[in-house]
Scaffold this active site. Sequence first.
Site, PDB file in Angstrom:
ATOM      1  N   ASP A  23       0.877  -1.172   0.000  1.00 24.42           N
ATOM      2  CA  ASP A  23       0.000   0.000   0.000  1.00 24.42           C
ATOM      3  C   ASP A  23       0.914   1.222   0.000  1.00 24.42           C
ATOM      4  O   ASP A  23       1.404   1.632   1.048  1.00 24.42           O
ATOM      5  CB  ASP A  23      -0.900  -0.012   1.238  1.00 24.42           C
ATOM      6  CG  ASP A  23      -1.811   1.200   1.306  1.00 24.42           C
ATOM      7  OD1 ASP A  23      -2.147   1.756   0.234  1.00 24.42           O
ATOM      8  OD2 ASP A  23      -2.182   1.615   2.422  1.00 24.42           O
ATOM      9  N   GLU A  83      -1.799  -1.730  -4.408  1.00 24.81           N
ATOM     10  CA  GLU A  83      -3.069  -1.010  -4.502  1.00 24.81           C
ATOM     11  C   GLU A  83      -2.894   0.185  -5.424  1.00 24.81           C
ATOM     12  O   GLU A  83      -1.929   0.945  -5.297  1.00 24.81           O
ATOM     13  CB  GLU A  83      -3.541  -0.547  -3.121  1.00 24.81           C
ATOM     14  CG  GLU A  83      -4.894   0.139  -3.152  1.00 24.81           C
ATOM     15  CD  GLU A  83      -5.454   0.405  -1.768  1.00 24.81           C
ATOM     16  OE1 GLU A  83      -6.429   1.159  -1.678  1.00 24.81           O
ATOM     17  OE2 GLU A  83      -4.919  -0.152  -0.779  1.00 24.81           O
ATOM     18  N   HIS A 156      -2.225   0.898   7.064  1.00 24.18           N
ATOM     19  CA  HIS A 156      -1.477   0.695   5.820  1.00 24.18           C
ATOM     20  C   HIS A 156      -0.961  -0.745   5.713  1.00 24.18           C
ATOM     21  O   HIS A 156      -0.919  -1.316   4.617  1.00 24.18           O
ATOM     22  CB  HIS A 156      -0.309   1.682   5.726  1.00 24.18           C
ATOM     23  CG  HIS A 156      -0.742   3.088   5.453  1.00 24.18           C
ATOM     24  ND1 HIS A 156      -1.430   3.441   4.319  1.00 24.18           N
ATOM     25  CD2 HIS A 156      -0.585   4.226   6.170  1.00 24.18           C
ATOM     26  CE1 HIS A 156      -1.678   4.744   4.344  1.00 24.18           C
ATOM     27  NE2 HIS A 156      -1.180   5.238   5.457  1.00 24.18           N
TER      28      HIS A 156
END
Length: 196
Positions: A23, A83, A156
């Site tokens: 992420d 992501e 995260h």
Amino acid sequence: MHAQNVDIAPGSTSTVSIIVGIDPGLESTGYGVIEAGGGSLRCLTYGVIVTQSNQPSAARLRHIFDTLQQVISIYQPQYCAVETIYFAKNVTSALCVAQARGVVLLAMAQQHISVAEYAPNAIKKAITGIAQAEKRQVQHLVKILLNLKDIPHPDHAADALAVAVTHVHCCMSSNYAVGSTRSRGAYVTLYKKGKR
């Protein structure tokens, strides 16, 4: 590295695949490494790479890159799931995420690791079956799927584990029979050894 749980040595059998989920963010980049094989998933490690806001951007990006290289060296992942950037009203924030994403892709490309990028809604759908699911729902199911004692923190790191699990569901479920195959049609951009 800033691991948030006990690290576990990856398995040695040839049927096991190791996936690192990312992420990306300039201030905090989440990572999570999972092992898929034998019809099950196992969390090897997760954490966040934190940079200091008073440092030059180049130094912060170098720190992200160097730490990712350590993660790659230790766990030897075959796949990486990232992501995708969502469209944000804050252009500056979007640019910072884009910079971190570029460093992630470079770190993986240097080691010839296949990279897949997943939209946030695709991740939610892969984990919960609902594209508009709440973050807490996703985190709770990630905890269950990976047999973790607690919901991963910080957010995260939890998001990084979620995108790693998404990659298994979307691209590897036929091989590993882990979880549902409902998300196979979800949006995903694949990068195979640097070739789109």
